[in-house]
Design a protein around this motif. Structure first.
Motif, PDB file in Angstrom:
ATOM      1  N   LEU A 117       0.829  -1.205   0.000  1.00  0.00           N
ATOM      2  CA  LEU A 117       0.000   0.000   0.000  1.00  0.00           C
ATOM      3  C   LEU A 117       0.866   1.260   0.000  1.00  0.00           C
ATOM      4  N   TYR A 118       1.973   1.209   0.718  1.00  0.00           N
ATOM      5  CA  TYR A 118       2.896   2.347   0.748  1.00  0.00           C
ATOM      6  C   TYR A 118       3.473   2.606  -0.638  1.00  0.00           C
ATOM      7  N   PHE A 119       3.881   1.545  -1.320  1.00  0.00           N
ATOM      8  CA  PHE A 119       4.449   1.697  -2.661  1.00  0.00           C
ATOM      9  C   PHE A 119       3.420   2.264  -3.629  1.00  0.00           C
ATOM     10  N   VAL A 120       2.175   1.804  -3.535  1.00  0.00           N
ATOM     11  CA  VAL A 120       1.124   2.342  -4.404  1.00  0.00           C
ATOM     12  C   VAL A 120       0.896   3.820  -4.100  1.00  0.00           C
ATOM     13  N   PHE A 121       0.900   4.172  -2.810  1.00  0.00           N
ATOM     14  CA  PHE A 121       0.696   5.563  -2.393  1.00  0.00           C
ATOM     15  C   PHE A 121       1.782   6.475  -2.958  1.00  0.00           C
ATOM     16  N   THR A 122       3.045   6.084  -2.816  1.00  0.00           N
ATOM     17  CA  THR A 122       4.135   6.931  -3.313  1.00  0.00           C
ATOM     18  C   THR A 122       4.136   7.000  -4.837  1.00  0.00           C
ATOM     19  N   THR A 123       3.702   5.919  -5.497  1.00  0.00           N
ATOM     20  CA  THR A 123       3.615   5.941  -6.961  1.00  0.00           C
ATOM     21  C   THR A 123       2.551   6.934  -7.425  1.00  0.00           C
ATOM     22  N   VAL A 124       1.406   6.949  -6.735  1.00  0.00           N
ATOM     23  CA  VAL A 124       0.347   7.904  -7.074  1.00  0.00           C
ATOM     24  C   VAL A 124       0.823   9.337  -6.843  1.00  0.00           C
ATOM     25  N   ILE A 125       1.579   9.561  -5.760  1.00  0.00           N
ATOM     26  CA  ILE A 125       2.135  10.891  -5.497  1.00  0.00           C
ATOM     27  C   ILE A 125       3.069  11.302  -6.627  1.00  0.00           C
ATOM     28  N   ALA A 126       3.915  10.370  -7.068  1.00  0.00           N
ATOM     29  CA  ALA A 126       4.857  10.664  -8.157  1.00  0.00           C
ATOM     30  C   ALA A 126       4.125  11.030  -9.433  1.00  0.00           C
ATOM     31  N   ILE A 127       3.071  10.284  -9.749  1.00  0.00           N
ATOM     32  CA  ILE A 127       2.296  10.564 -10.958  1.00  0.00           C
ATOM     33  C   ILE A 127       1.596  11.914 -10.852  1.00  0.00           C
ATOM     34  N   THR A 128       1.083  12.223  -9.668  1.00  0.00           N
ATOM     35  CA  THR A 128       0.423  13.520  -9.452  1.00  0.00           C
ATOM     36  C   THR A 128       1.391  14.671  -9.674  1.00  0.00           C
ATOM     37  N   ILE A 129       2.600  14.522  -9.146  1.00  0.00           N
ATOM     38  CA  ILE A 129       3.630  15.546  -9.360  1.00  0.00           C
ATOM     39  C   ILE A 129       3.915  15.695 -10.853  1.00  0.00           C
ATOM     40  N   GLY A 130       4.024  14.572 -11.551  1.00  0.00           N
ATOM     41  CA  GLY A 130       4.275  14.612 -12.988  1.00  0.00           C
ATOM     42  C   GLY A 130       3.167  15.314 -13.752  1.00  0.00           C
ATOM     43  N   LEU A 131       1.919  15.025 -13.386  1.00  0.00           N
ATOM     44  CA  LEU A 131       0.779  15.667 -14.051  1.00  0.00           C
ATOM     45  C   LEU A 131       0.798  17.181 -13.849  1.00  0.00           C
ATOM     46  N   ILE A 132       1.008  17.603 -12.609  1.00  0.00           N
ATOM     47  CA  ILE A 132       0.966  19.028 -12.288  1.00  0.00           C
ATOM     48  C   ILE A 132       2.086  19.784 -13.013  1.00  0.00           C
ATOM     49  N   VAL A 133       3.308  19.247 -12.932  1.00  0.00           N
ATOM     50  CA  VAL A 133       4.456  19.924 -13.544  1.00  0.00           C
ATOM     51  C   VAL A 133       4.281  20.029 -15.058  1.00  0.00           C
ATOM     52  N   THR A 134       3.801  18.943 -15.680  1.00  0.00           N
ATOM     53  CA  THR A 134       3.669  18.940 -17.136  1.00  0.00           C
ATOM     54  C   THR A 134       2.552  19.855 -17.613  1.00  0.00           C
ATOM     55  N   PHE A 135       1.438  19.882 -16.887  1.00  0.00           N
ATOM     56  CA  PHE A 135       0.337  20.756 -17.283  1.00  0.00           C
ATOM     57  C   PHE A 135       0.696  22.234 -17.110  1.00  0.00           C
ATOM     58  N   THR A 272      13.016  16.162  -8.835  1.00  0.00           N
ATOM     59  CA  THR A 272      13.500  16.926  -7.684  1.00  0.00           C
ATOM     60  C   THR A 272      12.400  17.125  -6.656  1.00  0.00           C
ATOM     61  N   LEU A 273      11.201  17.444  -7.128  1.00  0.00           N
ATOM     62  CA  LEU A 273      10.061  17.596  -6.211  1.00  0.00           C
ATOM     63  C   LEU A 273       9.744  16.272  -5.518  1.00  0.00           C
ATOM     64  N   LEU A 274       9.866  15.165  -6.242  1.00  0.00           N
ATOM     65  CA  LEU A 274       9.635  13.854  -5.638  1.00  0.00           C
ATOM     66  C   LEU A 274      10.687  13.557  -4.574  1.00  0.00           C
ATOM     67  N   MET A 275      11.928  13.946  -4.831  1.00  0.00           N
ATOM     68  CA  MET A 275      12.992  13.763  -3.849  1.00  0.00           C
ATOM     69  C   MET A 275      12.693  14.567  -2.583  1.00  0.00           C
ATOM     70  N   ILE A 276      12.201  15.779  -2.750  1.00  0.00           N
ATOM     71  CA  ILE A 276      11.824  16.601  -1.596  1.00  0.00           C
ATOM     72  C   ILE A 276      10.708  15.931  -0.809  1.00  0.00           C
ATOM     73  N   PHE A 277       9.766  15.312  -1.510  1.00  0.00           N
ATOM     74  CA  PHE A 277       8.680  14.581  -0.840  1.00  0.00           C
ATOM     75  C   PHE A 277       9.248  13.454   0.020  1.00  0.00           C
ATOM     76  N   TYR A 278      10.252  12.732  -0.499  1.00  0.00           N
ATOM     77  CA  TYR A 278      10.879  11.664   0.279  1.00  0.00           C
ATOM     78  C   TYR A 278      11.510  12.215   1.562  1.00  0.00           C
TER      79      TYR A 278
END
Length: 455
Positions: A117-135, A272-278
């Motif tokens: 569940l933790y891995f799925v959660f962090t993957t969703v966070i990563a995808i969300t960051i990707g969506l926001i930055v790209t848009f 980089t934003l994902l690294m900050i999240f970690y």
């Protein structure tokens, strides 16, 4: 003695007898003490310089000579990659089993489910960051204004077909358990290998002590053999990095490389934003200094950056988690091998940004259903991404197809994937080590994470 008592007796003895993989990393000590990371950085810089010089566009060498020289420069890297791929499956197999056998069955049940569940959660966070930055930054629109990428005219997937893909999710879930483990091993289907290994590891914990002893010794022997081969491969790393970067930059046109620079900046910003999240997660759960954590894990990060392979860095990651981060060996032996296979947050972010980038470059408007489909597909695809260089691009084709985006643009992405792969692999390894310290806080032998005092 009852069967329950026998099982507990076996588990207690097993935890003492299994030698964690990080203890076997003595084979890498000589390389680490020899400042392998510094040699890698030097190789990276020298390789970039040589690659630019021998690029035909500079006019210093003929095109035929440049191509021939690039093939020879690429040889150490190809040997390294093949050694890593050869040893990856037995290394993951042995590491996961030792991690499972080293935990009690009750601890493993709660631990394993929560880890997933933790891995799925962090993957969703990563995808969300990707969506926001790209848009926000819209890197593909610049390419679209210049005429976009070439399109072969391949038929795109229609919305009703996309709905059918969503309806097939139950069938996809049922196929996670491989009906032929040998086929999964031969085809390099890492998710099937991991699930098969976890099932076997749990089954071993149900055996009595005498029956399980030879199996445990066999697993330990596999670990030792894997570590020896990994040490051989790691000695090639500086030369491999030099040759791979030189060969890459000798083949890529300077204009194309500069034209995709904005896209690369968007990907690196997201990582980089994902690294900050970690780092925020480390502070929130362990109350330790995130900058100290970052400093302690610089060695596996640098090796991950140079090799672009999570699997190759696994032994060093385990050693760092055990000796510098104070993580219990039972935790690191399970979390890091599993994480190297299914916890691909950096790869998920890369796949998300690249998918939206190509959609923008082709002028394709994505609906809400498209975005949901992309998110679901990226989560599944990142879990099944091989922990080898270029694995993210290999899986990305399925993501593009499911979103109805032409895959022709992948030819352009492949040219710069080696560089982006270095960044995202460093982030993937950071994510695995972050998970290790967090889960050690609750399930470690000391029930508390204490960063070792290392100078």
């Amino acid at each position: 003695m009852s069967q329950t008592a026998v099982d507990k007796h076996f588990i207690n003895h097993t935890m003492l007898e299994i030698r964690p993989l990080n203890n076997l990393s003595v084979y890498l000590d000589r390389l680490i003490k020899g400042r392998l990371w510094l040699k890698v950085i030097i190789g990276l810089i020298l390789g970039a310089g040589v690659g630019i010089v021998i690029n035909p566009s500079t006019g210093f060498v003929p095109e035929n000579f440049s191509l021939s020289l690039a093939n020879w420069l690429d040889l150490p890297g190809q040997i390294f990659m093949r050694l890593v791929q050869m040893i990856m499956i037995p290394l993951i197999f042995a590491s996961i089993i030792s991690g499972i056998v080293g935990n009690t069955s009750e601890n493993l049940k709660a631990f394993g489910i929560k880890l997933l569940l933790y891995f799925v959660f962090t993957t969703v966070i990563a995808i969300t960051i990707g969506l926001i930055v790209t848009f926000i930054m819209k890197p593909g629109q610049y390419v679209f204004k210049l005429g976009g990428f070439p399109n072969s005219g391949e038929k795109l997937i229609e919305p009703n077909e996309q709905t059918n893909l969503i309806e097939n999710i139950p069938d996809t879930i049922s196929k996670l358990i491989p009906n032929n483990p040998l086929e999964s091993i031969l085809m390099g289907e890492m998710l099937g290998v991991v699930i098969f290994t976890i099932i076997i590891g749990v089954a071993i914990t149900q055996l009595n002590h005498d029956t399980a002893r030879p199996i445990i010794r066999f697993v330990e022997a596999i670990q030792k053999i894997c570590m020896i081969v990994v040490s051989w491969a790691m000695m090639l790393v500086p030369y491999a990095v030099f040759g791979l970067i030189a060969a890459l930059l000798s083949k890529i046109g300077i204009e194309i490389f500069l034209g995709l620079g904005y896209y690369m900046i968007v990907v690196i910003l997201g990582l980089t934003l994902l690294m900050i999240f970690y780092l925020i997660m480390v502070f929130a759960f362990t109350r330790k200094n995130p900058l100290k954590f970052l400093n302690l894990i610089r060695e596996p990060q640098l090796l991950a950056f140079s090799t672009a392979s999570s699997a190759a860095v696994m032994p060093v990651s385990m050693k760092t988690a055990d000796e510098k981060l104070g993580v219990s060996s039972n935790i690191s032996d399970f979390v890091i091998p599993v994480g190297a296979t299914i916890n691909m947050d950096g790869t998920a972010l890369f796949q998300c940004v690249t998918t939206l980038f190509l959609a923008q470059a082709y002028g394709i408007e994505l609906s809400v259903i498209n975005l949901i489909l992309i998110t679901t597909t990226v989560v599944a695809a990142s879990i099944g991404t091989p922990a080898i260089p270029g694995g993210g691009v290999i899986i990305l084709a399925s993501v593009l197809q499911s979103a109805g985006i032409p895959i022709d643009g992948l030819i352009i992405i492949i040219g710069i994937d080696r560089i982006l792969g270095m960044f995202r692999t460093a982030v993937n390894v950071t994510g695995d080590l972050t998970a290790s310290v967090i889960f050690n806080k609750f399930y470690g032998s000391d029930k508390n994470i204490t960063f070792a005092n290392k100078k």
